[in-house]
Design an enzyme around this catalytic site. Structure first.
Site, mmCIF file in Angstrom:
data_model
loop_
_atom_site.group_PDB
_atom_site.id
_atom_site.type_symbol
_atom_site.label_atom_id
_atom_site.label_comp_id
_atom_site.label_asym_id
_atom_site.label_seq_id
_atom_site.Cartn_x
_atom_site.Cartn_y
_atom_site.Cartn_z
ATOM 1 N N ASN A 87 53.390 116.374 29.821
ATOM 2 C CA ASN A 87 53.102 115.014 30.275
ATOM 3 C C ASN A 87 51.772 114.560 29.675
ATOM 4 O OD1 ASN A 87 55.396 114.836 31.983
ATOM 5 N ND2 ASN A 87 54.322 116.023 33.550
ATOM 6 N N HIS A 100 48.855 121.091 29.167
ATOM 7 C CA HIS A 100 49.688 122.186 29.664
ATOM 8 C C HIS A 100 51.149 121.887 29.400
ATOM 9 C CE1 HIS A 100 49.000 119.297 32.934
ATOM 10 N NE2 HIS A 100 50.224 119.578 33.336
ATOM 11 N N HIS A 102 54.932 122.547 30.792
ATOM 12 C CA HIS A 102 55.757 122.961 31.935
ATOM 13 C C HIS A 102 56.998 123.681 31.399
ATOM 14 C CE1 HIS A 102 54.007 120.163 35.091
ATOM 15 N NE2 HIS A 102 53.603 119.556 34.000
HETATM 16 P P1 AMP Z 1 51.055 117.290 35.348
HETATM 17 O O1 AMP Z 1 51.598 116.320 36.351
HETATM 18 O O2 AMP Z 1 51.875 117.365 34.080
HETATM 19 O O3 AMP Z 1 49.580 117.070 35.064
HETATM 20 O O4 AMP Z 1 51.215 118.710 36.005
HETATM 21 C C1 AMP Z 1 50.239 119.310 36.816
HETATM 22 C C2 AMP Z 1 50.923 120.412 37.559
HETATM 23 O O5 AMP Z 1 49.933 121.273 38.073
HETATM 24 C C3 AMP Z 1 51.774 119.939 38.738
HETATM 25 O O6 AMP Z 1 53.123 120.336 38.540
HETATM 26 C C4 AMP Z 1 51.125 120.640 39.930
HETATM 27 O O7 AMP Z 1 52.061 121.056 40.899
HETATM 28 C C5 AMP Z 1 50.417 121.798 39.277
HETATM 29 N N1 AMP Z 1 49.279 122.327 40.010
HETATM 30 C C6 AMP Z 1 48.261 121.624 40.562
HETATM 31 N N2 AMP Z 1 47.380 122.460 41.146
HETATM 32 C C7 AMP Z 1 47.847 123.715 40.951
HETATM 33 C C8 AMP Z 1 47.389 125.020 41.306
HETATM 34 N N3 AMP Z 1 46.261 125.203 42.004
HETATM 35 N N4 AMP Z 1 48.134 126.091 40.937
HETATM 36 C C9 AMP Z 1 49.269 125.922 40.241
HETATM 37 N N5 AMP Z 1 49.755 124.725 39.850
HETATM 38 C C10 AMP Z 1 49.061 123.631 40.213
#
Ligand code: AMP
Length: 114
Positions: A87, A100, A102
């Site tokens: 994203n 990152h 997914h």
């Molecule tokens: P995005 O929306 O592409 O920025 O994805 C960020 C992702 O990080 C989301 O799917 C969240 O659920 C995940 N996320 C946020 N905080 C944490 C955390 N502490 N540990 C693992 N995943 C996380």
């Protein structure tokens, strides 16, 4: 890595279920999984969004995808299939501003891009 929640995970300041780490990247389970398997692959270099990726970091992006594919093979779902998503910024719903990937798997995933 920049000072995001993922940086805190990398520095072991907050816990995470880390499934892979090497010199260039770290991978851990998403805290709010959107599929039976939901792992985030994160480069250690500070890169806020895909827009910030530099030409000399092309190999790093390749390593990110290769690590995801290797994980899929190790875990035994490579043949059934999986989805990789990056994203970028608000219209894509990016919430953590460290690049990152997914990795989503473990069941047939809904098709579509909305
Ligand atoms: P995005 O929306 O592409 O920025 O994805 C960020 C992702 O990080 C989301 O799917 C969240 O659920 C995940 N996320 C946020 N905080 C944490 C955390 N502490 N540990 C693992 N995943 C996380």
């Amino acid at each position: 890595m920049n000072d995001t929640i993922f940086g805190k995970i990398l520095r072991r300041e907050i816990p995470a279920d880390i499934v892979y780490e090497d010199d260039d990247l770290i991978a851990f389970k998403d805290i709010s999984p959107q599929a039976p398997v939901h792992v985030l692959f994160v480069p250690k270099a500070p890169i806020a969004t895909l827009n910030d990726l530099q030409p000399n970091q092309a190999e790093l992006l390749g390593k990110l995808f290769l690590a995801a594919a290797a994980y899929a093979k190790r875990q035994g779902f490579a043949d059934n299939g999986y989805r990789c998503v990056i994203n970028c910024n608000s219209h894509a719903g990016q919430t953590v501003f460290q690049l990152h990937l997914h990795l989503l798997a473990g069941a047939p995933l809904r098709s579509g891009f909305g």
